[in-house]
Design an enzyme around this catalytic site. Structure first.
Site, PDB file in Angstrom:
ATOM      1  NE  ARG A   1      -7.639  -0.029  -4.146  1.00 46.54           N
ATOM      2  CZ  ARG A   1      -7.714  -0.882  -3.113  1.00 46.54           C
ATOM      3  NH1 ARG A   1      -8.039  -0.451  -1.904  1.00 46.54           N
ATOM      4  NH2 ARG A   1      -7.441  -2.155  -3.288  1.00 46.54           N
TER       5      ARG A   1
ATOM      6  CG  HIS B   1      -1.272  -0.071   0.702  1.00 47.02           C
ATOM      7  ND1 HIS B   1      -2.069   0.736   1.466  1.00 47.02           N
ATOM      8  CD2 HIS B   1      -1.836  -1.318   0.757  1.00 47.02           C
ATOM      9  CE1 HIS B   1      -3.069   0.024   1.971  1.00 47.02           C
ATOM     10  NE2 HIS B   1      -2.964  -1.205   1.553  1.00 47.02           N
TER      11      HIS B   1
ATOM     12  CG  HIS C   1      -1.601  -3.822   5.165  1.00 48.56           C
ATOM     13  ND1 HIS C   1      -2.248  -5.046   5.191  1.00 48.56           N
ATOM     14  CD2 HIS C   1      -2.206  -3.093   4.194  1.00 48.56           C
ATOM     15  CE1 HIS C   1      -3.181  -5.046   4.257  1.00 48.56           C
ATOM     16  NE2 HIS C   1      -3.190  -3.876   3.640  1.00 48.56           N
TER      17      HIS C   1
ATOM     18  CG  ASP D   1     -10.454  -3.636   0.870  1.00 52.72           C
ATOM     19  OD1 ASP D   1      -9.874  -2.918   1.711  1.00 52.72           O
ATOM     20  OD2 ASP D   1      -9.925  -4.002  -0.191  1.00 52.72           O
TER      21      ASP D   1
ATOM     22  CD  GLU E   1      -5.227  -1.790   5.845  1.00 55.58           C
ATOM     23  OE1 GLU E   1      -4.793  -0.996   5.001  1.00 55.58           O
ATOM     24  OE2 GLU E   1      -5.970  -2.731   5.542  1.00 55.58           O
TER      25      GLU E   1
END
Ligand code: GLA
Length: 396
Positions: free
Chosen positions: A128, A153, A224, A296, A360
């Site tokens: 982000r 992304h 991803h 996350d 990631e």
């Protein structure tokens, strides 16, 4: 010897006919059995997506599916549409090939599930950027806000949704290039990007990224892929074990933007310095877990010199071990919180919540707005170069 009468002849032929029918049926049955056996043998190897599902023309460019195979029988499928890793077949503890990367059997599947970024190559900026803007050399750049109130992304059409030029050098590697034009998605500079996937003989997928620019810009590329080490569609990943060589992480606000703090994981559900199952603390009452709807978050890697694995995950049923190596300073551990069950993988299973996880490798999210984070700037004359290896083996 008594001559056969018409009726005994008739009876004999009836018997012969019956024998024939029975033996034909038996033959047919055993043929069916052979077919069934061979189908059964085939089903021990998971499906790979079909080439036809990836042969399209998008934005005037041809898309294809490319297959990689190493000397040990591991296989990978990749497409130049969005640089997706479609499937990855590696052996489990019994030597059975298992597809550990979640994917679909055609481009439409990827288009439909676009906001989940299954297997995608991500750019120009992975993760982000707060409120969709950043300042570079005193100038403000505005991006598309595709994940309110932020950019995620890359923006509205990231590198996951463009067609790359591809060339397959050999059975084990494929290189893709893409020119992201000056101003594309709001980012400055013509960016020439090159991504190489290599399936090596130690059952690793090595992803090498390179880029150059003609104007100062920002860049943060990643992959991803969602993994399920028990196999695509085999259920939850909450019983997988995970270890992260990260004593710190970057806490986030309620919109998943880093607060700027580098916080120790010790004493929190984010402490994966020792192996723990993904699910062991995921439902703890914890503001950070609430902000991410689960895990996350960006973990700050203790070491990032490619020679030591910085993440290790193990499938509880398959015994398949994934080790991640990278030269990046961070890794986004995402526990598949937004998987919705509305997409169907190539083996017919749905993408239910937390049936896949992502690791990631990256620079930290929103770095352009956090001068203290490692810089994501790229200048003309410099070459952006980074490598991530996902290595598969089985638990000893
Ligand atoms: C990234 C983000 C997550 C989520 C997934 C895709 O990992 O950090 O918040 O958006 O992509 O669903």
């Amino acid at each position: 010897m008594q001559h056969p009468t018409k009726s005994t002849l008739k009876n004999t032929s009836k018997i012969i006919l019956a024998v024939c029918i029975i033996s034909l049926a038996a033959c047919n049955h055993s043929a069916k059995k052979t077919v069934a056996n061979s189908i059964m043998t085939d089903t021990t190897k998971p499906l790979l997506p079909s080439k036809t599902g990836f042969e399209k023309t998008i934005d005037g460019k041809k898309t294809h599916l490319y297959l990689l195979k190493n000397k040990n029988g591991a296989e990978a499928a990749i497409t130049n549409y969005g640089g997706h890793l479609l499937a990855l077949l590696v052996p489990d503890k019994n030597g059975k090939l298992t597809d550990v990367v979640l994917g679909f059997d055609d481009i439409d599947g990827y288009k439909k599930a676009m906001s989940s970024y299954y297997g995608a190559t991500i750019g120009r900026y992975g993760n982000r950027i707060a409120k969709g803007h950043f300042i570079l050399d005193g100038r403000r750049y505005d991006l598309f806000i595709n994940n309110k109130p932020n950019t995620l992304h890359g923006g509205s059409k990231g590198f996951n949704d463009v067609v790359w030029d591809a060339s397959q050098a050999n059975d084990q590697s494929i290189t893709m290039t893409y020119l992201s034009k000056d101003g594309e998605e709001g980012y400055p500079g013509n960016l020439n990007v090159k991504v190489t996937y290599e399936l090596t003989d130690d059952n690793s997928i090595k992803i090498s990224y390179e880029a150059t620019t003609d104007k100062n810009t920002i860049i943060n590329l990643t992959n991803h892929s969602y993994f399920n080490l028990n196999g695509v569609g085999s259920g939850t990943i909450l019983d997988h074990t995970l270890q992260l060589r990260a004593a710190n992480y970057t806490p986030i606000d309620s919109t998943s933007i880093p607060t700027g703090e580098i916080a120790p994981v010790a004493g929190t559900p984010f402490d994966f310095t020792q192996p723990a199952t993904i699910g062991s603390r995921i439902n703890n009452t914890d503001t950070q877990l609430k902000n991410g709807s689960g895990y996350d978050h960006n973990f700050v890697l203790d070491k990032h010199d490619i020679s030591t694995p910085i993440a290790t995950a193990t499938g509880d049923e398959s015994g398949i071990v994934l080790e991640v190596f990278t030269d990046e300073p961070g890794i986004q551990f995402y526990s598949g919180n937004f998987m919705s069950g509305t997409n169907t993988f190539l083996n017919g299973k749905t993408d239910d919540q937390r049936t896949g996880f992502c690791l990631e490798t990256q620079h930290f999210p929103d770095s352009p707005n956090h001068p203290k984070f490692p810089s994501t700037e790229l200048k003309p004359g410099e070459t952006y170069k980074t490598v991530t290896i996902y290595k598969f083996s089985v638990k000893k």
